[in-house]
Scaffold this motif. Sequence first.
Motif, short mmCIF file in Angstrom:
data_model
loop_
_atom_site.label_atom_id
_atom_site.label_comp_id
_atom_site.label_asym_id
_atom_site.label_seq_id
_atom_site.Cartn_x
_atom_site.Cartn_y
_atom_site.Cartn_z
N SER A 4 0.82 -1.12 -0.23
CA SER A 4 -0.08 -0.17 0.10
C SER A 4 0.86 1.30 -0.04
CB SER A 4 -0.79 0.06 1.12
OG SER A 4 -0.17 -0.18 2.38
N PHE A 5 0.16 2.54 0.12
CA PHE A 5 0.92 3.60 0.10
C PHE A 5 1.98 3.50 1.02
CE2 PHE A 5 -2.23 4.24 3.39
CZ PHE A 5 -1.63 4.89 4.37
N SER A 6 3.19 4.56 0.64
CA SER A 6 4.23 4.30 1.46
C SER A 6 4.61 5.36 2.44
CB SER A 6 5.52 4.46 0.18
OG SER A 6 5.60 5.77 -0.24
N SER A 7 3.80 6.29 2.61
CA SER A 7 4.09 7.26 3.66
C SER A 7 3.00 7.11 4.74
CB SER A 7 3.77 8.72 3.06
OG SER A 7 2.56 8.74 2.68
N GLN A 8 3.56 7.51 6.07
CA GLN A 8 2.61 7.45 6.84
C GLN A 8 1.34 8.34 6.70
OE1 GLN A 8 2.96 5.90 9.83
NE2 GLN A 8 5.06 4.73 9.23
N HIS B 126 -1.00 30.20 9.11
CA HIS B 126 -0.24 30.78 10.31
C HIS B 126 0.51 29.69 11.26
CE1 HIS B 126 -2.52 34.58 10.41
NE2 HIS B 126 -3.59 33.66 9.84
N HIS B 127 0.22 28.37 10.80
CA HIS B 127 0.92 27.35 11.44
C HIS B 127 1.72 26.40 10.37
CE1 HIS B 127 -1.04 27.75 15.22
NE2 HIS B 127 -2.03 27.98 14.28
N ASN B 128 1.90 27.04 9.19
CA ASN B 128 2.80 26.39 7.95
C ASN B 128 2.55 24.97 7.84
OD1 ASN B 128 4.08 29.02 7.67
ND2 ASN B 128 5.28 28.49 9.30
N LEU B 129 1.26 24.61 7.85
CA LEU B 129 1.11 23.13 7.74
C LEU B 129 0.41 22.95 6.18
CD1 LEU B 129 -0.76 22.21 11.03
CD2 LEU B 129 1.56 21.89 10.51
N HIS B 130 1.17 21.85 5.90
CA HIS B 130 0.36 21.37 4.34
C HIS B 130 -0.77 20.52 4.37
CE1 HIS B 130 4.21 22.75 2.35
NE2 HIS B 130 5.23 22.14 3.27
N THR B 131 -1.72 21.26 3.65
CA THR B 131 -3.12 20.73 3.79
C THR B 131 -3.59 20.09 2.52
OG1 THR B 131 -4.25 22.97 3.07
CG2 THR B 131 -3.54 22.50 5.40
N ALA C 145 -5.48 11.05 -4.07
CA ALA C 145 -4.58 12.31 -4.14
C ALA C 145 -3.75 12.59 -2.82
CB ALA C 145 -5.50 13.61 -4.50
N PHE C 146 -4.52 12.64 -1.49
CA PHE C 146 -3.92 13.08 -0.60
C PHE C 146 -2.77 12.14 0.09
CE2 PHE C 146 -8.07 15.11 0.58
CZ PHE C 146 -8.07 16.31 -0.34
N TYR C 147 -3.23 10.87 -0.19
CA TYR C 147 -2.32 9.99 0.48
C TYR C 147 -1.14 9.40 -0.40
CZ TYR C 147 -4.88 9.22 4.72
OH TYR C 147 -5.44 9.56 5.85
N HIS C 148 -1.20 9.99 -1.67
CA HIS C 148 0.00 9.79 -2.64
C HIS C 148 0.71 11.02 -2.84
CE1 HIS C 148 -2.06 5.73 -3.29
NE2 HIS C 148 -0.74 5.59 -3.90
N HIS C 149 0.40 12.07 -2.20
CA HIS C 149 1.07 13.39 -2.47
C HIS C 149 2.48 13.50 -1.71
CE1 HIS C 149 1.81 17.76 -2.50
NE2 HIS C 149 1.12 17.78 -3.62
N ARG C 150 3.37 13.84 -2.68
CA ARG C 150 4.93 13.76 -2.32
C ARG C 150 5.46 15.28 -2.24
NH1 ARG C 150 3.05 10.21 -0.80
NH2 ARG C 150 3.57 7.89 -1.12
N PRO D 76 5.82 18.30 -0.66
CA PRO D 76 5.74 17.80 0.46
C PRO D 76 4.68 16.75 0.70
CG PRO D 76 4.59 19.94 0.89
CD PRO D 76 5.01 19.67 -0.69
N THR D 77 4.77 15.99 1.67
CA THR D 77 3.80 15.03 2.17
C THR D 77 2.75 16.05 2.99
OG1 THR D 77 5.12 14.47 4.19
CG2 THR D 77 4.86 13.02 2.43
N LEU D 78 1.57 15.84 3.11
CA LEU D 78 0.48 16.59 3.68
C LEU D 78 0.41 16.23 5.34
CD1 LEU D 78 -2.49 16.39 1.52
CD2 LEU D 78 -0.62 17.77 1.27
N ASP D 79 0.38 17.34 5.97
CA ASP D 79 0.06 17.48 7.40
C ASP D 79 -1.44 17.14 8.12
OD1 ASP D 79 2.92 18.08 7.93
OD2 ASP D 79 2.37 20.24 7.20
#
Length: 278
Positions: A70-74, A102-107, A214-219, A221-224
């Motif tokens: 399955s997908f390779s990222s956490q 404001h928190h620099n998170l990738h969404t 799309a979200f779980y395969h995004h590289r 960056p990976t999403l927060d």
Amino acid sequence: MEKSKQEHQIIDESYENAVSALLSPLHQSTTPSAIRAAAARRKATLQDMHVYLRRLGLDLNDAPSPSSSSFSSQPPPLILHVTGTKGKGSTLSLCESLLRRHHNLHTGMFTSPHLVDIRERIRIDGRPISKENFGKIYWRVRRSLERYKQDDDHCHDNHENKHRHERNEQNNNNTQNCKHNPHRNIQKEEDASLPPLPTLPGYFRMMTLMAFYAFYHHRNPTLDVILLEVGMGGRYDATNVFEDLTAPIAASPCISTYSLESKSSIHRILVRGGTLID
């Protein structure tokens, strides 16, 4: 088999054809019999979604092992899931902007319906995904699911039934220790009277699967954070596929009661209009 291969070669796997397919009887119930079949599987939505996700190699609740296919990222540490009657999209948009700016998170954000362009439903870092990516995601998801056409389903059903049995056993054990969890172990076994699971899901289920893909395969960056808006809402909503895990209290219209410094321990926050969720 040769005919199937020829069909794949003939079809132009473009964005335009992806949108046309989503609006066609492939994903839309257009006849009385198709409408009745879709309605009959309403209460099996979560079970169906888990089957589709497994066929795509996605497990949204468990991190894969290094040997997993399955997908390779956490999975992202934070899931913001919003339900209610009015203001769901506005609430998500406000929260997404705060988390990103404001928190620099990738969404990654999934909302419905769209206003102008279907790509509005799937956004990464505040922007709708490109036409190119939308087309690629649709055709990858579709081709993955089409490998399980009914002619071949008997080869995979034993494998899937084994996983379903294991999931139901686990849910039974978990339910004994969690009396207030309404989402565990819904429909332990599929009713034999139900129409067969379609190879390709309906429109909203397909869009939901595309968003997760799309979200779980995004590289890079990976999403927060993943932000989800329910569709019709309720227990059997197609977005309601995450296990209920411990989360801080959250309230509508936005998150205001926890520190992002502790986000690594947060799995899922459910925002339900005007209600505090503990």
